[in-house]
Design a protein around this motif. Structure first.
Motif, PDB file in Angstrom:
ATOM      1  N   GLY A   6       0.549  -1.826  -0.451  1.00 41.24           N
ATOM      2  CA  GLY A   6       0.184   0.006  -0.237  1.00 41.24           C
ATOM      3  C   GLY A   6       1.110   1.612  -0.080  1.00 41.24           C
ATOM      4  N   LEU A   7       0.128   2.161  -0.610  1.00 38.93           N
ATOM      5  CA  LEU A   7       0.706   3.514  -0.314  1.00 38.93           C
ATOM      6  C   LEU A   7       1.812   3.574   1.181  1.00 38.93           C
ATOM      7  CD1 LEU A   7      -1.741   6.079  -1.580  1.00 38.93           C
ATOM      8  CD2 LEU A   7       0.527   5.052  -2.538  1.00 38.93           C
ATOM      9  N   ASN A   8       1.427   3.451   2.460  1.00 37.77           N
ATOM     10  CA  ASN A   8       2.095   2.890   3.301  1.00 37.77           C
ATOM     11  C   ASN A   8       3.946   3.053   3.295  1.00 37.77           C
ATOM     12  OD1 ASN A   8       2.119   4.092   6.399  1.00 37.77           O
ATOM     13  ND2 ASN A   8       2.206   1.683   6.744  1.00 37.77           N
ATOM     14  N   ASP A   9       3.422   1.785   3.100  1.00 37.09           N
ATOM     15  CA  ASP A   9       4.871   1.136   1.838  1.00 37.09           C
ATOM     16  C   ASP A   9       5.717   1.778   1.366  1.00 37.09           C
ATOM     17  OD1 ASP A   9       4.224  -1.712   3.301  1.00 37.09           O
ATOM     18  OD2 ASP A   9       2.770  -1.527   1.768  1.00 37.09           O
ATOM     19  N   ALA A  10       5.531   2.874   0.407  1.00 34.28           N
ATOM     20  CA  ALA A  10       6.028   3.597   0.118  1.00 34.28           C
ATOM     21  C   ALA A  10       6.840   4.495   0.730  1.00 34.28           C
ATOM     22  CB  ALA A  10       5.512   4.200  -1.679  1.00 34.28           C
ATOM     23  N   LEU A  11       5.661   4.875   2.034  1.00 33.15           N
ATOM     24  CA  LEU A  11       6.598   6.017   2.584  1.00 33.15           C
ATOM     25  C   LEU A  11       7.718   5.264   3.302  1.00 33.15           C
ATOM     26  CD1 LEU A  11       6.222   8.602   3.865  1.00 33.15           C
ATOM     27  CD2 LEU A  11       4.073   7.520   5.252  1.00 33.15           C
ATOM     28  N   GLU A  12       7.290   4.002   4.553  1.00 32.73           N
ATOM     29  CA  GLU A  12       8.260   3.189   4.772  1.00 32.73           C
ATOM     30  C   GLU A  12       9.490   3.403   4.193  1.00 32.73           C
ATOM     31  OE1 GLU A  12       6.289   0.003   6.395  1.00 32.73           O
ATOM     32  OE2 GLU A  12       5.168   1.204   7.764  1.00 32.73           O
ATOM     33  N   MET A  13       9.747   3.307   2.903  1.00 23.59           N
ATOM     34  CA  MET A  13      10.095   2.757   2.020  1.00 23.59           C
ATOM     35  C   MET A  13      11.469   3.910   2.055  1.00 23.59           C
ATOM     36  SD  MET A  13      11.165   1.529  -1.887  1.00 23.59           S
ATOM     37  CE  MET A  13      10.560   3.381  -2.641  1.00 23.59           C
ATOM     38  N   PHE A  14      10.887   5.602   2.094  1.00 26.32           N
ATOM     39  CA  PHE A  14      11.458   6.812   1.955  1.00 26.32           C
ATOM     40  C   PHE A  14      12.498   7.151   3.193  1.00 26.32           C
ATOM     41  CE2 PHE A  14       9.439   6.974  -2.480  1.00 26.32           C
ATOM     42  CZ  PHE A  14      10.124   7.269  -2.654  1.00 26.32           C
ATOM     43  N   GLN A  15      11.242   6.514   4.480  1.00 24.29           N
ATOM     44  CA  GLN A  15      11.695   6.918   4.964  1.00 24.29           C
ATOM     45  C   GLN A  15      12.989   6.384   6.144  1.00 24.29           C
ATOM     46  OE1 GLN A  15       7.841   5.738   7.700  1.00 24.29           O
ATOM     47  NE2 GLN A  15       7.245   8.012   7.603  1.00 24.29           N
ATOM     48  N   THR A  16      13.126   4.891   5.810  1.00 24.84           N
ATOM     49  CA  THR A  16      13.959   4.207   5.787  1.00 24.84           C
ATOM     50  C   THR A  16      15.200   4.861   4.867  1.00 24.84           C
ATOM     51  OG1 THR A  16      12.619   2.141   5.960  1.00 24.84           O
ATOM     52  CG2 THR A  16      14.865   1.133   5.370  1.00 24.84           C
ATOM     53  N   THR A  32       6.573  -5.468   7.036  1.00 23.53           N
ATOM     54  CA  THR A  32       7.892  -4.614   6.469  1.00 23.53           C
ATOM     55  C   THR A  32       7.251  -4.468   4.792  1.00 23.53           C
ATOM     56  OG1 THR A  32       9.931  -6.398   6.039  1.00 23.53           O
ATOM     57  CG2 THR A  32       9.138  -4.872   7.949  1.00 23.53           C
ATOM     58  N   TYR A  33       8.176  -3.159   4.175  1.00 26.73           N
ATOM     59  CA  TYR A  33       7.935  -3.043   2.386  1.00 26.73           C
ATOM     60  C   TYR A  33       9.096  -4.290   1.851  1.00 26.73           C
ATOM     61  CZ  TYR A  33      12.426  -0.943   2.877  1.00 26.73           C
ATOM     62  OH  TYR A  33      13.281  -0.101   2.579  1.00 26.73           O
ATOM     63  N   TRP A  34      10.019  -4.396   2.470  1.00 23.36           N
ATOM     64  CA  TRP A  34      11.152  -5.303   1.366  1.00 23.36           C
ATOM     65  C   TRP A  34      10.801  -7.343   2.482  1.00 23.36           C
ATOM     66  CZ3 TRP A  34      12.870  -2.235   6.313  1.00 23.36           C
ATOM     67  CH2 TRP A  34      12.798  -3.502   7.088  1.00 23.36           C
ATOM     68  N   GLU A  35       9.912  -7.100   2.924  1.00 19.00           N
ATOM     69  CA  GLU A  35       8.889  -8.637   3.061  1.00 19.00           C
ATOM     70  C   GLU A  35       8.137  -8.719   2.389  1.00 19.00           C
ATOM     71  OE1 GLU A  35      10.367  -9.476   7.680  1.00 19.00           O
ATOM     72  OE2 GLU A  35       8.012  -7.972   7.118  1.00 19.00           O
ATOM     73  N   LYS A  36       7.363  -7.318   2.250  1.00 16.21           N
ATOM     74  CA  LYS A  36       6.210  -7.722   0.687  1.00 16.21           C
ATOM     75  C   LYS A  36       6.629  -7.707  -0.601  1.00 16.21           C
ATOM     76  CE  LYS A  36       2.828  -4.752   3.753  1.00 16.21           C
ATOM     77  NZ  LYS A  36       1.725  -3.734   3.874  1.00 16.21           N
ATOM     78  N   PHE A  37       7.758  -7.180  -0.627  1.00 16.91           N
ATOM     79  CA  PHE A  37       8.041  -7.915  -1.864  1.00 16.91           C
ATOM     80  C   PHE A  37       8.641  -8.475  -2.165  1.00 16.91           C
ATOM     81  CE2 PHE A  37      11.690  -6.615  -5.301  1.00 16.91           C
ATOM     82  CZ  PHE A  37      11.369  -6.402  -6.578  1.00 16.91           C
ATOM     83  N   ASP A  38       9.494  -9.354  -1.540  1.00 15.78           N
ATOM     84  CA  ASP A  38      10.137 -10.665  -1.194  1.00 15.78           C
ATOM     85  C   ASP A  38       9.013 -11.709  -1.619  1.00 15.78           C
ATOM     86  OD1 ASP A  38      12.965  -9.974  -0.937  1.00 15.78           O
ATOM     87  OD2 ASP A  38      13.216 -10.653   1.169  1.00 15.78           O
ATOM     88  N   TYR A  39       7.878 -11.383  -1.210  1.00 15.96           N
ATOM     89  CA  TYR A  39       7.272 -12.544  -1.397  1.00 15.96           C
ATOM     90  C   TYR A  39       5.652 -12.187  -2.641  1.00 15.96           C
ATOM     91  CZ  TYR A  39       2.190 -14.880  -0.156  1.00 15.96           C
ATOM     92  OH  TYR A  39       1.305 -14.724  -0.074  1.00 15.96           O
ATOM     93  N   PHE A  40       5.543 -11.355  -3.017  1.00 15.44           N
ATOM     94  CA  PHE A  40       5.637 -11.191  -4.405  1.00 15.44           C
ATOM     95  C   PHE A  40       6.321 -10.818  -6.078  1.00 15.44           C
ATOM     96  CE2 PHE A  40       1.495  -8.837  -2.386  1.00 15.44           C
ATOM     97  CZ  PHE A  40       1.364  -9.994  -2.739  1.00 15.44           C
ATOM     98  N   ALA A  41       7.725 -10.478  -5.120  1.00 14.74           N
ATOM     99  CA  ALA A  41       8.690 -11.092  -6.217  1.00 14.74           C
ATOM    100  C   ALA A  41       8.424 -12.281  -6.990  1.00 14.74           C
ATOM    101  CB  ALA A  41      10.173 -10.497  -6.290  1.00 14.74           C
ATOM    102  N   VAL A  42       8.520 -13.201  -5.682  1.00  8.89           N
ATOM    103  CA  VAL A  42       8.526 -14.998  -6.264  1.00  8.89           C
ATOM    104  C   VAL A  42       6.735 -15.081  -7.879  1.00  8.89           C
ATOM    105  CG1 VAL A  42       7.604 -17.488  -5.629  1.00  8.89           C
ATOM    106  CG2 VAL A  42       9.009 -15.931  -4.243  1.00  8.89           C
ATOM    107  N   PHE A  43       5.954 -14.684  -7.022  1.00  9.08           N
ATOM    108  CA  PHE A  43       5.316 -14.651  -8.242  1.00  9.08           C
ATOM    109  C   PHE A  43       5.223 -13.932  -9.518  1.00  9.08           C
ATOM    110  CE2 PHE A  43       2.769 -14.896  -4.032  1.00  9.08           C
ATOM    111  CZ  PHE A  43       1.954 -16.027  -4.253  1.00  9.08           C
ATOM    112  N   TRP A  44       5.798 -12.961  -9.715  1.00  5.81           N
ATOM    113  CA  TRP A  44       6.037 -12.619 -10.851  1.00  5.81           C
ATOM    114  C   TRP A  44       7.203 -13.443 -11.611  1.00  5.81           C
ATOM    115  CZ3 TRP A  44       6.465  -7.866  -7.328  1.00  5.81           C
ATOM    116  CH2 TRP A  44       7.239  -7.213  -6.965  1.00  5.81           C
ATOM    117  N   GLY A  45       8.033 -13.809 -10.601  1.00  3.94           N
ATOM    118  CA  GLY A  45       9.381 -13.868 -11.570  1.00  3.94           C
ATOM    119  C   GLY A  45       9.397 -15.481 -11.887  1.00  3.94           C
ATOM    120  N   VAL A  46       8.067 -16.404 -10.710  1.00  5.90           N
ATOM    121  CA  VAL A  46       7.904 -17.496 -11.573  1.00  5.90           C
ATOM    122  C   VAL A  46       7.393 -17.785 -12.893  1.00  5.90           C
ATOM    123  CG1 VAL A  46       6.278 -19.665 -10.986  1.00  5.90           C
ATOM    124  CG2 VAL A  46       8.282 -19.192  -9.124  1.00  5.90           C
ATOM    125  N   ALA A  47       6.509 -16.613 -12.503  1.00  5.64           N
ATOM    126  CA  ALA A  47       5.462 -16.393 -14.925  1.00  5.64           C
ATOM    127  C   ALA A  47       6.453 -16.047 -15.562  1.00  5.64           C
ATOM    128  CB  ALA A  47       4.227 -15.221 -13.882  1.00  5.64           C
TER     129      ALA A  47
END
Length: 189
Positions: A14-24, A41-56
């Motif tokens: 969500g938008l809060n993840d983008a905000l947390e990335m810039f805060q980090t 955290t935003y990086w955990e969400k990215f890790d989680y979804f990266a698997v899906f588009w990577g596999v595709a």
């Protein structure tokens, strides 16, 4: 909205993840305080979804490369070359991500070195929860749910063997990266 997989505890970015990335980033540069992370955290969400588009991407281009004659019945021939490039670039991107971003977040942060044992035990200490995910801790405490989530620490023998396994996996990963670099530097003649 929480019933639809959205909200503060959702894995959906969500938008809060983008905000947390810039805060980090600001925190890394010592230009601001550490963000108050929630359950994910935003990086955990990215890790989680990266698997899906990577596999595709790897899967679809891999099928094209596996069955090129069949695929050229409905795709132009030049697509085989494009699939080769996409397939190899996605594989390189995945390996590069795992051995840089993922390794940093799970192994090389000083508070996690040599590895985050939560992967094996499914548990973090209360002190660690307060320090690393203060927003989630406050949410659980305010809702009265904190006591439901408290578990005893993992048994010592389980932690030991988990640590052995994780260390062997880490060494194996670095060895493979070394071989990849070796082949890239000295393999082409």
């Amino acid at each position: 909205m929480a019933g639809y997989g959205l909200g503060p505890n959702s894995l959906v970015p969500g938008l809060n993840d983008a905000l947390e990335m810039f805060q980090t980033i600001k925190w890394f540069l010592r230009l601001g305080p550490r963000p108050q992370y929630g359950k994910w955290t935003y990086w955990e969400k990215f890790d989680y979804f990266a698997v899906f588009w990577g596999v595709a991407i790897i899967g679809s281009t891999g099928i094209v490369l596996w069955f090129p004659e069949f695929c050229t019945h409905f795709l132009p021939g030049w697509f085989i070359n494009v699939a080769t490039i996409i397939h190899s670039d996605e594989a390189l991107l995945a390996v590069g991500f795992i051995f840089t971003i993922h390794f940093f977040n799970t192994h090389f942060r000083p508070e996690k070195f040599p590895m985050d044992m939560a992967m094996f035990t499914g548990r973090v200490s209360l002190a660690e929860l307060k320090e690393e995910r203060p927003r989630y801790y406050e949410q659980l405490e305010a809702s009265g749910e904190l006591e439901k989530h408290l578990l005893p620490p993992a048994q010592g023998e389980f932690r030991f063997w988990s640590g052995v396994f994780g260390t062997v996996a880490l060494i194996t990963g670095f060895t493979l990266v070394g071989f990849i670099l070796w082949s890239m530097i000295f393999g082409y003649k």
